[in-house]
Design an enzyme around this catalytic site. Structure first.
Site, mmCIF file in Angstrom:
data_model
loop_
_atom_site.group_PDB
_atom_site.id
_atom_site.type_symbol
_atom_site.label_atom_id
_atom_site.label_comp_id
_atom_site.label_asym_id
_atom_site.label_seq_id
_atom_site.Cartn_x
_atom_site.Cartn_y
_atom_site.Cartn_z
ATOM 1 N N THR A 15 -3.639 -6.344 -0.805
ATOM 2 C CA THR A 15 -2.442 -6.583 0.008
ATOM 3 C C THR A 15 -2.725 -7.743 0.941
ATOM 4 O O THR A 15 -3.841 -8.268 0.976
ATOM 5 C CB THR A 15 -2.074 -5.319 0.824
ATOM 6 N N THR A 16 -1.728 -8.140 1.701
ATOM 7 C CA THR A 16 -1.906 -9.113 2.770
ATOM 8 C C THR A 16 -1.108 -8.636 3.978
ATOM 9 O O THR A 16 0.099 -8.439 3.880
ATOM 10 C CB THR A 16 -1.404 -10.517 2.354
#
Length: 235
Positions: A15-16
């Protein structure tokens, strides 16, 4: 050939997530791809979770672990607010998340960014990586996409940014991570928290900036197949 799937094998998760302070509040941002190994389980998930009216958390790592930690923190903060008769501060919320993460560090796989605004200290960002450490920072990045963003933030972040500048920085950074990190993708969601309240914004994939060698968004695979081939280069 053996096609058995080992369900007990560890899954790669990516994810970010980003939290940025600006002059007057904070901006939180995240992509929306939830992956289980090479399989995209959810392409439009919401990784920015409300803890109180003035505090939110960005979740990375195991979706199940980060959700249960968020649920417990929200419950304890609700009790805290009732007992004190006023909203919890960002520091209290972050330390509750830190306490749960640290006390269960052997069984949890989650990194969090807690951000919000309170009348005592204004906008604050706290990073809580794997293991339960807590770090107050002017900006925090997490998830697999963060590997591509450290140099970018060293160059692009500055003190005293306006709300619009901070949000543009977050959207630009998440889109860069999406372009480089296979485990990040989908849309970009942002949450702006300041003395006026909370504002949520949504940026679909076709509205994000394109980076090196990225293709223009297409409505159909046929648009790509029927596109004219580029002319050969003259030598």
């Amino acid at each position: 050939m053996d096609h058995k799937l080992d369900l007990s094998a560890p899954h790669s998760m990516g994810t970010t997530i980003i939290g940025v302070t600006y002059d007057g509040g904070v901006v939180l941002g995240a992509d929306s791809r939830t992956s289980t190994g090479v399989y995209v389980a959810n392409r439009a998930s919401d990784k920015i979770t409300q803890l109180t009216d003035n505090v939110y958390v960005c979740r990375s790592g195991s979706a199940a672990d980060s959700q249960i930690v968020s649920d417990y923190v929200r419950y304890f903060l609700h009790q805290h607010t009732i007992q004190l008769g006023q909203p919890a501060t960002v520091k209290v919320a972050a330390n509750l998340a830190r306490l749960l993460s640290y006390n269960n560090k052997n069984v949890l796989q989650t990194g969090l960014i807690v951000g919000g605004w309170d009348k005592y200290e204004g906008g604050k960002i706290y990073g809580i990586p794997l293991g339960g450490t807590i770090i107050e920072q002017p900006f925090a990045i997490g998830g697999s996409g963060s590997s591509y963003l450290y140099g970018f933030f060293d160059q692009a972040w500055r003190e005293g940014m306006t709300k619009d500048e901070a949000e543009q920085l977050v959207v630009k950074a998440v889109s860069l991570a999406i372009a480089r990190d296979g485990a990040s993708g989908g849309v970009v969601r942002t949450v702006i928290i300041n003395s006026d309240g909370v504002t949520r914004n949504f940026y679909p994939g076709d509205k994000l900036p394109l980076w090196h060698e990225e293709m223009e968004p297409q409505n159909s695979l046929l648009d790509i197949l029927n596109a004219s081939a580029p002319e050969p280069m003259n030598i």
